[in-house]
Each structure stands twice: as structure tokens, then as C-alpha cells.
Design a protein around this motif. Structure first.
Motif, short mmCIF file in Angstrom:
data_model
loop_
_atom_site.label_atom_id
_atom_site.label_comp_id
_atom_site.label_asym_id
_atom_site.label_seq_id
_atom_site.Cartn_x
_atom_site.Cartn_y
_atom_site.Cartn_z
N MET A 1 40.20 50.42 47.74
CA MET A 1 40.01 49.41 46.70
C MET A 1 39.20 50.05 45.56
O MET A 1 38.25 50.78 45.80
N SER A 2 39.57 49.74 44.33
CA SER A 2 38.92 50.34 43.16
C SER A 2 37.50 49.82 43.00
O SER A 2 37.16 48.72 43.48
N PRO A 3 36.66 50.56 42.29
CA PRO A 3 35.28 50.12 42.07
C PRO A 3 35.19 48.76 41.36
O PRO A 3 34.31 47.96 41.69
N ILE A 4 36.09 48.47 40.43
CA ILE A 4 36.02 47.18 39.72
C ILE A 4 36.37 46.04 40.67
O ILE A 4 35.77 44.96 40.61
N ARG A 5 37.31 46.26 41.57
CA ARG A 5 37.66 45.22 42.55
C ARG A 5 36.51 44.98 43.52
O ARG A 5 36.19 43.84 43.84
N ILE A 6 35.90 46.05 44.00
CA ILE A 6 34.74 45.91 44.89
C ILE A 6 33.63 45.15 44.19
O ILE A 6 33.02 44.23 44.76
N ALA A 7 33.37 45.49 42.94
CA ALA A 7 32.31 44.82 42.17
C ALA A 7 32.65 43.35 41.93
O ALA A 7 31.77 42.49 41.98
N ALA A 8 33.92 43.04 41.65
CA ALA A 8 34.32 41.65 41.41
C ALA A 8 34.14 40.80 42.66
O ALA A 8 33.65 39.66 42.59
N VAL A 9 34.52 41.33 43.81
CA VAL A 9 34.35 40.59 45.07
C VAL A 9 32.87 40.36 45.34
O VAL A 9 32.45 39.24 45.67
N ALA A 10 32.05 41.39 45.20
CA ALA A 10 30.62 41.25 45.44
C ALA A 10 30.00 40.24 44.48
O ALA A 10 29.18 39.40 44.88
N ALA A 11 30.39 40.31 43.22
CA ALA A 11 29.85 39.38 42.22
C ALA A 11 30.26 37.95 42.55
O ALA A 11 29.43 37.03 42.49
N ALA A 12 31.51 37.73 42.91
CA ALA A 12 31.98 36.38 43.24
C ALA A 12 31.18 35.82 44.42
O ALA A 12 30.78 34.65 44.42
N ARG A 13 30.95 36.65 45.42
CA ARG A 13 30.23 36.17 46.61
C ARG A 13 28.78 35.82 46.29
O ARG A 13 28.20 34.97 46.96
N GLY A 39 31.18 34.07 34.81
CA GLY A 39 29.98 34.72 35.34
C GLY A 39 30.29 36.07 35.96
O GLY A 39 29.53 37.03 35.79
N VAL A 40 31.39 36.17 36.68
CA VAL A 40 31.79 37.45 37.25
C VAL A 40 32.11 38.43 36.12
O VAL A 40 31.71 39.60 36.16
N TRP A 41 32.81 37.97 35.08
CA TRP A 41 33.11 38.83 33.93
C TRP A 41 31.80 39.38 33.35
O TRP A 41 31.69 40.58 33.09
N ARG A 42 30.81 38.51 33.14
CA ARG A 42 29.55 38.97 32.54
C ARG A 42 28.88 40.03 33.42
O ARG A 42 28.32 40.99 32.90
N GLU A 43 28.95 39.85 34.73
CA GLU A 43 28.33 40.85 35.62
C GLU A 43 29.08 42.18 35.54
O GLU A 43 28.47 43.24 35.58
N TYR A 45 31.08 43.30 32.91
CA TYR A 45 31.24 43.91 31.58
C TYR A 45 30.15 43.58 30.57
O TYR A 45 30.16 44.15 29.48
N GLY A 46 29.28 42.66 30.84
CA GLY A 46 28.30 42.24 29.84
C GLY A 46 28.74 40.93 29.21
O GLY A 46 29.14 40.01 29.91
N SER A 47 28.71 40.86 27.91
CA SER A 47 29.02 39.60 27.24
C SER A 47 30.49 39.21 27.42
O SER A 47 31.36 40.05 27.63
N GLU A 48 30.73 37.91 27.32
CA GLU A 48 32.10 37.39 27.47
C GLU A 48 32.94 37.77 26.27
O GLU A 48 32.44 37.85 25.15
N PRO A 49 34.24 37.96 26.47
CA PRO A 49 35.10 38.39 25.37
C PRO A 49 35.40 37.29 24.36
O PRO A 49 35.78 37.58 23.23
N GLU A 50 35.24 36.04 24.75
CA GLU A 50 35.39 34.92 23.82
C GLU A 50 34.59 33.75 24.35
O GLU A 50 34.30 33.67 25.55
#
Length: 143
Positions: A1-13, A39-43, A45-50
Motif C-alpha cells: 500500500m502506498s504511503p498516501i493510502r497508509i496515511a489516509a487510513v491512519a488519519a481517518a481512524r 479533515g483527512v485532506w488537511r492532515e 496536504y495542509g490547507s483545503e483546496p477549496e
């Protein structure tokens, strides 16, 4: 699993247990399903895209268009429904003929984290009931 997927799962949890609050996106304080994804997006990438516009609980029915999927498509990577992987954003429609308006994050092949009206954010089984309502799948972009 890619690092972004791992990070997204951890952030969601990390959002598990956050109370449901319409239009909110504050971990531990309140969120709705869109607020969870924001909230997961912010964790990741930082700020929200819109900035999400104000919306009522019946926003999708009132607009009559796939506004949530359109917004997701501006910032996330579309995927085939049968190719969802942990870390992907799942978007559901409650009934055929209605715009899709519920989002979750896949955490395992058959589990997801979501915020549902009247309950705290939870990790639940992606049952046949949910799978029948799956309308769109998006991946967080690799950056």
C-alpha cells in the motif's frame, strides 16, 4: 500500500469517536461525512483546496446534481467502483435516482470510516447494503 493510502487510513481512524455535527470538520469536536474527508485532506496536504459552501441536510436533493462527486473530481483521482482500495474515498447514494451525498474512507477491503447523522464517527463493515449504494470511488492524489 502506498504511503498516501497508509496515511489516509491512519488519519481517518483518528476521527473515530468524533460526534456528528452538520457542516463541521474539527477532530474530536464534530464533523459530518464531508467534514471527515476535509479533515483527512488537511492532515495529508495542509490547507483545503477549496472552501466548502454552506449546505443544508437536503442539499443534494435540492440541487439535483452530483455536486459531491463533481467536487471530489476536482481534487481527487477517480477510480473504478470495483477497484476501491484502502485509503480511497467512497461516495454513496441513498436511493437510485438521487444524487450521491454520503462519503466514507475505506480502511480495509471490507471496512470504512464514516460520519453518520445521529452517531459518532465509526469504523464499520462495508456490507452488501453499502456496496449496493456505492456510486463513486476516488483516491487521494499521490504528492
Amino acid at each position: 500500500m502506498s504511503p498516501i493510502r497508509i496515511a489516509a487510513v491512519a488519519a481517518a481512524r483518528r476521527w473515530i469517536g468524533t460526534p456528528y455535527r452538520h457542516q463541521a470538520s474539527v477532530i474530536g469536536v464534530g464533523c459530518d461525512c464531508l467534514g471527515l474527508v476535509r479533515g483527512v485532506w488537511r492532515e495529508l496536504y495542509g490547507s483545503e483546496p477549496e472552501i466548502a459552501p454552506a449546505y443544508t441536510p437536503d442539499w443534494a436533493e435540492a440541487a439535483g446534481r452530483e455536486a459531491l462527486a463533481e467536487a471530489a473530481g476536482r481534487h481527487l483521482v477517480p477510480r473504478a467502483l470495483d477497484d476501491a482500495q484502502p485509503g480511497d474515498v467512497l461516495i454513496f447514494r441513498w436511493r437510485a435516482g438521487l444524487p450521491a451525498k454520503h462519503a466514507a474512507i475505506l480502511t480495509e477491503p471490507a471496512r470504512m470510516v464514516h460520519a453518520h447523522d445521529g452517531a459518532a464517527v465509526a469504523e464499520v463493515a462495508l456490507t452488501a447494503w453499502w456496496r449496493r449504494r456505492l456510486a463513486f470511488v476516488f483516491a487521494f492524489p499521490e504528492r
